[in-house]
Design a protein around this motif. Sequence first.
Motif, PDB file in Angstrom:
ATOM      1  N   TYR A   1       0.864  -1.196   0.000  1.00 15.62           N
ATOM      2  CA  TYR A   1       0.000   0.000   0.000  1.00 15.62           C
ATOM      3  C   TYR A   1       0.895   1.240   0.000  1.00 15.62           C
ATOM      4  CZ  TYR A   1      -3.899  -3.059   1.282  1.00 15.62           C
ATOM      5  OH  TYR A   1      -4.852  -4.027   1.298  1.00 15.62           O
ATOM      6  N   PRO A   2       0.475   2.384  -0.552  1.00 13.52           N
ATOM      7  CA  PRO A   2      -0.788   2.561  -1.283  1.00 13.52           C
ATOM      8  C   PRO A   2      -0.703   1.949  -2.682  1.00 13.52           C
ATOM      9  CG  PRO A   2       0.479   4.566  -1.349  1.00 13.52           C
ATOM     10  CD  PRO A   2       1.251   3.634  -0.474  1.00 13.52           C
ATOM     11  N   THR A   3      -1.867   1.674  -3.260  1.00 15.87           N
ATOM     12  CA  THR A   3      -1.919   1.183  -4.631  1.00 15.87           C
ATOM     13  C   THR A   3      -3.088   1.857  -5.342  1.00 15.87           C
ATOM     14  OG1 THR A   3      -1.905  -0.817  -6.005  1.00 15.87           O
ATOM     15  CG2 THR A   3      -3.449  -0.783  -4.180  1.00 15.87           C
ATOM     16  N   GLN A   4      -2.971   2.001  -6.635  1.00 12.92           N
ATOM     17  CA  GLN A   4      -3.969   2.698  -7.445  1.00 12.92           C
ATOM     18  C   GLN A   4      -4.733   1.688  -8.298  1.00 12.92           C
ATOM     19  OE1 GLN A   4      -3.119   6.717  -9.280  1.00 12.92           O
ATOM     20  NE2 GLN A   4      -3.227   5.476 -11.143  1.00 12.92           N
ATOM     21  N   LEU A   5      -6.055   1.727  -8.235  1.00 10.73           N
ATOM     22  CA  LEU A   5      -6.899   0.855  -9.041  1.00 10.73           C
ATOM     23  C   LEU A   5      -7.548   1.652 -10.164  1.00 10.73           C
ATOM     24  CD1 LEU A   5      -8.885  -1.357  -6.481  1.00 10.73           C
ATOM     25  CD2 LEU A   5      -6.717  -1.839  -7.612  1.00 10.73           C
ATOM     26  N   THR A   6      -7.483   1.097 -11.382  1.00 12.72           N
ATOM     27  CA  THR A   6      -8.174   1.688 -12.527  1.00 12.72           C
ATOM     28  C   THR A   6      -9.195   0.675 -13.033  1.00 12.72           C
ATOM     29  OG1 THR A   6      -6.239   2.986 -13.157  1.00 12.72           O
ATOM     30  CG2 THR A   6      -7.927   2.643 -14.842  1.00 12.72           C
ATOM     31  N   VAL A   7     -10.464   1.091 -13.084  1.00 15.59           N
ATOM     32  CA  VAL A   7     -11.552   0.197 -13.473  1.00 15.59           C
ATOM     33  C   VAL A   7     -12.149   0.698 -14.779  1.00 15.59           C
ATOM     34  CG1 VAL A   7     -13.720  -0.865 -12.766  1.00 15.59           C
ATOM     35  CG2 VAL A   7     -12.018  -0.229 -11.039  1.00 15.59           C
ATOM     36  N   SER A   8     -12.286  -0.207 -15.750  1.00 13.50           N
ATOM     37  CA  SER A   8     -12.857   0.173 -17.050  1.00 13.50           C
ATOM     38  C   SER A   8     -13.932  -0.829 -17.446  1.00 13.50           C
ATOM     39  CB  SER A   8     -11.757   0.226 -18.121  1.00 13.50           C
ATOM     40  OG  SER A   8     -11.118  -1.026 -18.247  1.00 13.50           O
ATOM     41  N   TYR A   9     -14.916  -0.314 -18.181  1.00 16.52           N
ATOM     42  CA  TYR A   9     -16.016  -1.150 -18.652  1.00 16.52           C
ATOM     43  C   TYR A   9     -16.596  -0.499 -19.893  1.00 16.52           C
ATOM     44  CZ  TYR A   9     -19.873  -4.505 -18.189  1.00 16.52           C
ATOM     45  OH  TYR A   9     -20.752  -5.542 -18.385  1.00 16.52           O
ATOM     46  N   LEU A  10     -16.848  -1.304 -20.898  1.00 15.10           N
ATOM     47  CA  LEU A  10     -17.321  -0.776 -22.173  1.00 15.10           C
ATOM     48  C   LEU A  10     -18.648  -0.030 -21.979  1.00 15.10           C
ATOM     49  CD1 LEU A  10     -16.575  -0.766 -25.196  1.00 15.10           C
ATOM     50  CD2 LEU A  10     -18.128  -2.694 -25.484  1.00 15.10           C
ATOM     51  N   GLY A  11     -18.683   1.223 -22.458  1.00 14.68           N
ATOM     52  CA  GLY A  11     -19.876   2.038 -22.321  1.00 14.68           C
ATOM     53  C   GLY A  11     -19.904   2.861 -21.049  1.00 14.68           C
ATOM     54  N   TYR A  12     -18.807   2.816 -20.245  1.00 15.56           N
ATOM     55  CA  TYR A  12     -18.736   3.565 -18.987  1.00 15.56           C
ATOM     56  C   TYR A  12     -17.422   4.335 -18.930  1.00 15.56           C
ATOM     57  CZ  TYR A  12     -22.728   0.923 -17.183  1.00 15.56           C
ATOM     58  OH  TYR A  12     -23.982   0.383 -16.987  1.00 15.56           O
ATOM     59  N   GLN A  13     -17.424   5.408 -18.145  1.00 15.32           N
ATOM     60  CA  GLN A  13     -16.195   6.169 -17.938  1.00 15.32           C
ATOM     61  C   GLN A  13     -15.260   5.402 -16.999  1.00 15.32           C
ATOM     62  OE1 GLN A  13     -17.196  10.073 -16.471  1.00 15.32           O
ATOM     63  NE2 GLN A  13     -18.773  10.415 -18.041  1.00 15.32           N
ATOM     64  N   ASN A  14     -13.964   5.456 -17.288  1.00  9.86           N
ATOM     65  CA  ASN A  14     -12.980   4.819 -16.412  1.00  9.86           C
ATOM     66  C   ASN A  14     -12.995   5.489 -15.037  1.00  9.86           C
ATOM     67  OD1 ASN A  14     -12.335   3.260 -18.564  1.00  9.86           O
ATOM     68  ND2 ASN A  14     -10.291   4.116 -18.880  1.00  9.86           N
ATOM     69  N   GLU A  15     -12.728   4.712 -14.032  1.00  6.10           N
ATOM     70  CA  GLU A  15     -12.690   5.225 -12.662  1.00  6.10           C
ATOM     71  C   GLU A  15     -11.360   4.812 -12.039  1.00  6.10           C
ATOM     72  OE1 GLU A  15     -14.198   7.303  -9.380  1.00  6.10           O
ATOM     73  OE2 GLU A  15     -15.124   7.040 -11.353  1.00  6.10           O
ATOM     74  N   THR A  16     -10.664   5.770 -11.429  1.00  9.68           N
ATOM     75  CA  THR A  16      -9.386   5.491 -10.763  1.00  9.68           C
ATOM     76  C   THR A  16      -9.505   5.882  -9.295  1.00  9.68           C
ATOM     77  OG1 THR A  16      -8.143   5.889 -12.789  1.00  9.68           O
ATOM     78  CG2 THR A  16      -6.928   5.969 -10.728  1.00  9.68           C
ATOM     79  N   ILE A  17      -9.130   4.953  -8.411  1.00 10.84           N
ATOM     80  CA  ILE A  17      -9.186   5.237  -6.975  1.00 10.84           C
ATOM     81  C   ILE A  17      -7.867   4.829  -6.346  1.00 10.84           C
ATOM     82  CG2 ILE A  17     -11.692   4.960  -6.861  1.00 10.84           C
ATOM     83  CD1 ILE A  17     -11.238   2.230  -5.631  1.00 10.84           C
ATOM     84  N   LEU A  18      -7.543   5.460  -5.229  1.00  8.98           N
ATOM     85  CA  LEU A  18      -6.311   5.181  -4.502  1.00  8.98           C
ATOM     86  C   LEU A  18      -6.650   4.443  -3.210  1.00  8.98           C
ATOM     87  CD1 LEU A  18      -3.204   5.643  -4.435  1.00  8.98           C
ATOM     88  CD2 LEU A  18      -3.669   7.668  -3.030  1.00  8.98           C
ATOM     89  N   ILE A  19      -6.022   3.274  -3.031  1.00  5.25           N
ATOM     90  CA  ILE A  19      -6.207   2.487  -1.809  1.00  5.25           C
ATOM     91  C   ILE A  19      -4.959   2.688  -0.960  1.00  5.25           C
ATOM     92  CG2 ILE A  19      -6.696   0.208  -0.856  1.00  5.25           C
ATOM     93  CD1 ILE A  19      -8.857   1.203  -2.705  1.00  5.25           C
ATOM     94  N   THR A  20      -5.136   3.278   0.229  1.00  7.57           N
ATOM     95  CA  THR A  20      -3.974   3.627   1.053  1.00  7.57           C
ATOM     96  C   THR A  20      -3.715   2.641   2.176  1.00  7.57           C
ATOM     97  OG1 THR A  20      -5.378   5.046   2.417  1.00  7.57           O
ATOM     98  CG2 THR A  20      -4.235   6.072   0.551  1.00  7.57           C
ATOM     99  N   THR A  21      -4.761   2.009   2.709  1.00  7.56           N
ATOM    100  CA  THR A  21      -4.599   1.063   3.821  1.00  7.56           C
ATOM    101  C   THR A  21      -5.491  -0.132   3.590  1.00  7.56           C
ATOM    102  OG1 THR A  21      -6.331   2.148   5.114  1.00  7.56           O
ATOM    103  CG2 THR A  21      -4.058   2.880   5.493  1.00  7.56           C
ATOM    104  N   LYS A  22      -5.208  -1.176   4.334  1.00  8.98           N
ATOM    105  CA  LYS A  22      -6.015  -2.397   4.243  1.00  8.98           C
ATOM    106  C   LYS A  22      -7.389  -2.136   4.809  1.00  8.98           C
ATOM    107  CE  LYS A  22      -6.048  -7.315   5.369  1.00  8.98           C
ATOM    108  NZ  LYS A  22      -5.312  -8.427   6.008  1.00  8.98           N
TER     109      LYS A  22
END
Length: 813
Positions: free
Chosen positions: A63-84
């Motif tokens: 940690y921290p780690t950055q997640l990027t989520v994508s799905y066809l027909g949707y805007q990409n979303e990026t979030i930061l995970i700092t702790t468990k």
Amino acid sequence: MQNKFFCLLFLTPFILISQININGIVVDKNSGQALPFATIKTNNSSYALSSVKGEFSIRCNTYPTQLTVSYLGYQNETILITTKNSERIEIRLNPKEENLALVKLNSLENTAIDIISKTIRRKNKNNPKKLQSGYSYKTYNKLKITEDNQALLNIIDTSKVDIEHLFNKAHSFLSEKVSLHQYKKNNSEKETVLATRMTGFQKPVYNILGIKIQSNSLYDEDYTIFNNQYISPLSKRGHRNYYYKILDTTKTKKPAYIILFQPRKSKDFASLEGVLHIDMETLAIQKAIIELRGELNVTATHNFKYFDEIKNWFPTQQEITIRPGNGRQKVSLFGGQISVGRIGSNKKHFSGANDFLISTTDIFDIELDTKQNVKQNQPAIQIASKASNRSESFWNQYRTSAITEKDLNSFQVVDSIVKAQNIERKINVIQSFNIGYYPISFFNFDLTYPIKYNNYEGLRIGLGGLTNSKFSKRFRLEGYYVYGFKDSKSKYGAGGGFLLNKNTSSWLNVNYTDDIKEVGSFLYLTDRRVYSLFEPRLVNIDFYYKHRTWSTILQQQLLPRLISETQFSVSNINQTGRYQFTKDDKQYSSYKLAEATIALRWSPFSKFLKTPNHYKEIHDGYPKITAQYTQGLKGVFDSDFSYYKIGLKAEYIINRINESKTSFLFEADIADGDIPLTHLYHAYPNAPTKETILQRFSVAGRRTFETMYFGEFFSSKLATLQIKHRIKPVKITSWFKPELVFITRYAIGDIHYPTNHQGVNFSSLQHGYQESGFEINKLFAGFGLSFAYRYGAYHLPQFEDNISGKFTFYLKL
């Protein structure tokens, strides 16, 4: 039979990766509807897909780690995970109007079906086995069972193999394997195991090396996971079994469609689902993620690399992981459904799930479009003579992932546990027991001799067996002694064998036997070691003949799929009853026979593993075909009669993923010449000649006619067909799962010169015999019930005489 848990322990090479899991769910921001198979990536290139329910679990190192989520027909979303976070995170995606000009989509589903259809049509142009004349590559496999093994222990009852101690006392299990794979067009692929080792075992457990973890190719009609076959998403039957949808596209140098496939029908057992990355230009597979989701979650991945020399993609890495699931569907492993049960609540189970089995196969030293020395009739897997004795420098030369200090400690810990628990001995006992022996030092006791019962001998007790390789690898001695309490007679046999050729398992044996045999019984020589703990027909047989026989037998495995036995024998025959054979106005109650017999068994679709000493069948393919020819030799050693006998048997079994099974057994026999009734055929009757149904209540056989009375029919020409269909077991409790089996049997035959057989009354089968019925098996301790009804030309006047009611007994070792 291999114990399923024992198989699961040693599958093939696995590796443990990562320690931190991030769990979550991906949903539509407006409706809250779960988004299946969304793409989740971390900033350190970890990759995951959400499930059908939108849930996901992804690993990261720190940690921290950055997640990027994508799905066809949707805007990409990026979030930061700092702790468990012990709670799963929820990622809400905003829909968008996306320009899909690159893909030119009007309907995501229709376009996906169109792409899949074209991909299937182009399979032969993308499948390396069709595209190239030959290729070779090497693999390094690593298997690891993690510390979280209590879930693994819940998979299956381990009481039959005392191996759970290994999990309770060892932090992990580790095995490694290095193999050379070769393929020649129009021939099967060959694997040569160059090196193998398993913690705790000085020698490899060969049965385990034959287990197929996952298919090497995605272009075949079926896809295999743990020896169980599923319809491939690129099968010609795919459209009938899968729903396809485009999820996304990649914008790499070789852009690809990302296509979701899911089963069309919901079932109570898990089916394949996942995503395929399909090259936009060639329609070849670039990457695949295949999952079975249920009480167990199994994930299989395939990664490919583009090779300019063949202008196509070739696999470079495969992986399978097993972890506890959170669904109710059963997951099929090793040909049956294995359940881990409910481990806590869904929420707790999901958030705390860790991989407890991980397998990676790294592919390297790839040589494409080259000539390979691969023969048609060869074992699928061959073990190199020094495979289990490789040096550490050899392993270091081929390891593609490092062995940690903890891994090395695992070897030492498990070595001591295996030795303390005497597990190698227990494995040897199990494998010997399954073919009817119990080994003690240099001698294998034969389990078919200790105790039996029949109507002629009454209680029959004895002892027998043969020496094993601890006595000698080239010689063996065998013998037995039995005593019948009703006839007050001893019977015995003795003999020995000499190994002529290790490569073909060629043994030359000489035997002498003084015993009894059932009149009309016909034994295929290649079936002599088909072992059954309990033989129900023996209880009711009372029509025997005595024989004193000298025999010489040559046993050979000419090819992996073809075994043979050739026998020459001389027998002195005497009757136990009033039967006499009439020939040229002379009556014989005793006579001498000399016979030459050759038997072949062909298993064209089975696969075999070649160990340094012998062949082992690792895939039970059907049909299996057995043929046997016997020639009676008049005048040889004063033999009295000349005749011939021909037998042909074919067995075919269809095993289905839902645990139902259909089996067919066809047999045709013919005999001609001066041949006594003792050496003709019966159809394996199993109805005692008693007055009432209750008096006839006994134990049903495996291939017997339950309503046909002993001694009722004999034939010189005989054909039988038996069909069994077992529906999937009915689960009432975790331990009570009865099985319903529907059975139909047919027999037709005739006999030449029936007046030559005096002293007994019997009929022919020229009008055809029919019976049908059902079994309810495994009601209690392996016992069940059988019911059958006799109808057709040989239907009897009294209704109750056509009915059979019996116990069944199926003991699963």
